[in-house]
Motif scaffolding. Sequence first.
Motif, PDB file in Angstrom:
ATOM      1  N   GLY A   1      74.693 -11.902  76.959  1.00  0.00           N
ATOM      2  CA  GLY A   1      74.124 -12.907  76.070  1.00  0.00           C
ATOM      3  C   GLY A   1      72.883 -13.551  76.659  1.00  0.00           C
ATOM      4  O   GLY A   1      71.921 -13.846  75.944  1.00  0.00           O
TER       5      GLY A   1
ATOM      6  N   TYR B   1      72.190 -20.650  73.749  1.00  0.00           N
ATOM      7  CA  TYR B   1      72.787 -20.054  72.550  1.00  0.00           C
ATOM      8  C   TYR B   1      73.219 -18.623  72.828  1.00  0.00           C
ATOM      9  O   TYR B   1      74.304 -18.189  72.422  1.00  0.00           O
ATOM     10  CB  TYR B   1      71.785 -20.105  71.400  1.00  0.00           C
ATOM     11  CG  TYR B   1      72.258 -19.435  70.134  1.00  0.00           C
ATOM     12  CD1 TYR B   1      73.238 -20.013  69.339  1.00  0.00           C
ATOM     13  CD2 TYR B   1      71.716 -18.215  69.736  1.00  0.00           C
ATOM     14  CE1 TYR B   1      73.669 -19.397  68.175  1.00  0.00           C
ATOM     15  CE2 TYR B   1      72.141 -17.598  68.573  1.00  0.00           C
ATOM     16  CZ  TYR B   1      73.106 -18.191  67.795  1.00  0.00           C
ATOM     17  OH  TYR B   1      73.535 -17.577  66.650  1.00  0.00           O
TER      18      TYR B   1
ATOM     19  N   LEU C   1      77.004 -17.344  72.602  1.00  0.00           N
ATOM     20  CA  LEU C   1      77.270 -16.230  71.687  1.00  0.00           C
ATOM     21  C   LEU C   1      77.900 -15.064  72.436  1.00  0.00           C
ATOM     22  O   LEU C   1      78.856 -14.440  71.957  1.00  0.00           O
ATOM     23  CB  LEU C   1      75.961 -15.799  71.022  1.00  0.00           C
ATOM     24  CG  LEU C   1      75.967 -14.586  70.088  1.00  0.00           C
ATOM     25  CD1 LEU C   1      74.927 -14.769  69.003  1.00  0.00           C
ATOM     26  CD2 LEU C   1      75.663 -13.296  70.859  1.00  0.00           C
TER      27      LEU C   1
ATOM     28  N   TYR D   1      77.237  -9.759  63.534  1.00  0.00           N
ATOM     29  CA  TYR D   1      75.883  -9.941  63.002  1.00  0.00           C
ATOM     30  C   TYR D   1      75.915 -10.103  61.479  1.00  0.00           C
ATOM     31  O   TYR D   1      75.240 -10.978  60.921  1.00  0.00           O
ATOM     32  CB  TYR D   1      75.028  -8.737  63.393  1.00  0.00           C
ATOM     33  CG  TYR D   1      73.665  -8.703  62.755  1.00  0.00           C
ATOM     34  CD1 TYR D   1      72.701  -9.655  63.073  1.00  0.00           C
ATOM     35  CD2 TYR D   1      73.332  -7.702  61.829  1.00  0.00           C
ATOM     36  CE1 TYR D   1      71.445  -9.622  62.485  1.00  0.00           C
ATOM     37  CE2 TYR D   1      72.079  -7.656  61.253  1.00  0.00           C
ATOM     38  CZ  TYR D   1      71.131  -8.615  61.580  1.00  0.00           C
ATOM     39  OH  TYR D   1      69.891  -8.580  61.010  1.00  0.00           O
TER      40      TYR D   1
ATOM     41  N   THR E   1      75.386 -13.980  60.733  1.00  0.00           N
ATOM     42  CA  THR E   1      73.951 -14.107  60.493  1.00  0.00           C
ATOM     43  C   THR E   1      73.548 -13.723  59.069  1.00  0.00           C
ATOM     44  O   THR E   1      72.972 -14.529  58.331  1.00  0.00           O
ATOM     45  CB  THR E   1      73.160 -13.238  61.491  1.00  0.00           C
ATOM     46  OG1 THR E   1      73.411 -13.716  62.818  1.00  0.00           O
ATOM     47  CG2 THR E   1      71.665 -13.323  61.212  1.00  0.00           C
TER      48      THR E   1
ATOM     49  N   GLN F   1      67.259 -13.351  65.284  1.00  0.00           N
ATOM     50  CA  GLN F   1      68.694 -13.095  65.301  1.00  0.00           C
ATOM     51  C   GLN F   1      68.993 -11.604  65.476  1.00  0.00           C
ATOM     52  O   GLN F   1      69.916 -11.221  66.197  1.00  0.00           O
ATOM     53  CB  GLN F   1      69.322 -13.611  64.011  1.00  0.00           C
ATOM     54  CG  GLN F   1      69.345 -15.117  63.876  1.00  0.00           C
ATOM     55  CD  GLN F   1      70.342 -15.761  64.809  1.00  0.00           C
ATOM     56  OE1 GLN F   1      71.307 -15.136  65.235  1.00  0.00           O
ATOM     57  NE2 GLN F   1      70.120 -17.023  65.132  1.00  0.00           N
TER      58      GLN F   1
ATOM     59  N   TRP G   1      71.226 -10.036  68.552  1.00  0.00           N
ATOM     60  CA  TRP G   1      72.467  -9.282  68.373  1.00  0.00           C
ATOM     61  C   TRP G   1      72.330  -7.836  68.826  1.00  0.00           C
ATOM     62  O   TRP G   1      73.234  -7.284  69.469  1.00  0.00           O
ATOM     63  CB  TRP G   1      72.906  -9.332  66.909  1.00  0.00           C
ATOM     64  CG  TRP G   1      73.517 -10.623  66.498  1.00  0.00           C
ATOM     65  CD1 TRP G   1      72.961 -11.586  65.710  1.00  0.00           C
ATOM     66  CD2 TRP G   1      74.809 -11.119  66.860  1.00  0.00           C
ATOM     67  NE1 TRP G   1      73.820 -12.640  65.556  1.00  0.00           N
ATOM     68  CE2 TRP G   1      74.966 -12.383  66.251  1.00  0.00           C
ATOM     69  CE3 TRP G   1      75.848 -10.622  67.639  1.00  0.00           C
ATOM     70  CZ2 TRP G   1      76.113 -13.148  66.398  1.00  0.00           C
ATOM     71  CZ3 TRP G   1      77.004 -11.383  67.775  1.00  0.00           C
ATOM     72  CH2 TRP G   1      77.129 -12.624  67.161  1.00  0.00           C
TER      73      TRP G   1
END
Length: 258
Positions: A17, A79, A83, A115, A119, A221, A225
């Motif tokens: 991450g 973040y 995540l 994802y 997202t 994003q 991911w």
Amino acid sequence: MNSPSVRALLVRGMLAGLAAGALALLVAYFLGEPKVDAAIAIEEAAAAAEGSGHDHGEEAPVSRTLQATAGLGTGVLLYGVALGGIAALVFCFALGRIGRFSPRTTAALTTLGLYVTVTLVPFFKYPANPPAVGDPETAGRRTALYLLMIALSVLLAAGAVILGRRLAPALGNWNASVAGAVFFIAAVTLSYALLPGIDEIPADFPATLIWQFRLSSLAIQTALWASFGLVFGALAERLLVPAGGSREAGKEAAQPTG
């Protein structure tokens, strides 16, 4: 899966991450920040034209330069670490329970599922807007609706997986998976219809900038991911499959123990 393996995967997930956050930070800085600056410039120009009484001589507590560098970097990296830890725990649960896949393949499928649910589904209902768009008094409501959409998406995805597993003995894996996907899409569509929409974009705000900002947010994003899935898959494979191990050994490592 024993506790030491879970802890080791958690650490590797957080490291993956962090690496994914570093890549997402580059995308955010070069692709997203120019759109934020453009939106802020439009807001300031509109306020000056209207004589809204804002004291532009008063400096903000945190400068825009600091926000776009240290602030952005800290937020994105933290973040990414958070995540990665959550995704690693989801991976531990999914390993061996969604099929006899290798750890790398399971990591890819888990990342793709997260994802989509965390997202994409919320994005299509409540897409991101520049800082100059939206009424500050409704910020709490907008945040609550966005988080509610995430929670619903995750719950519906879990329900689709459970449904697919229940139907698999009768329909076969492929047909059961299709049935689960149809259930998820139908349930998400119903959620879109029932949840209230949000339309606070000023009529004179450039539509091009809105969509450029939204696409850049989605690109950040996606980079996060995708890079996480690749890095974590490699780390999980190295941990769970012995050096020189065969594909079958990887599948054996993927079998749940509880």
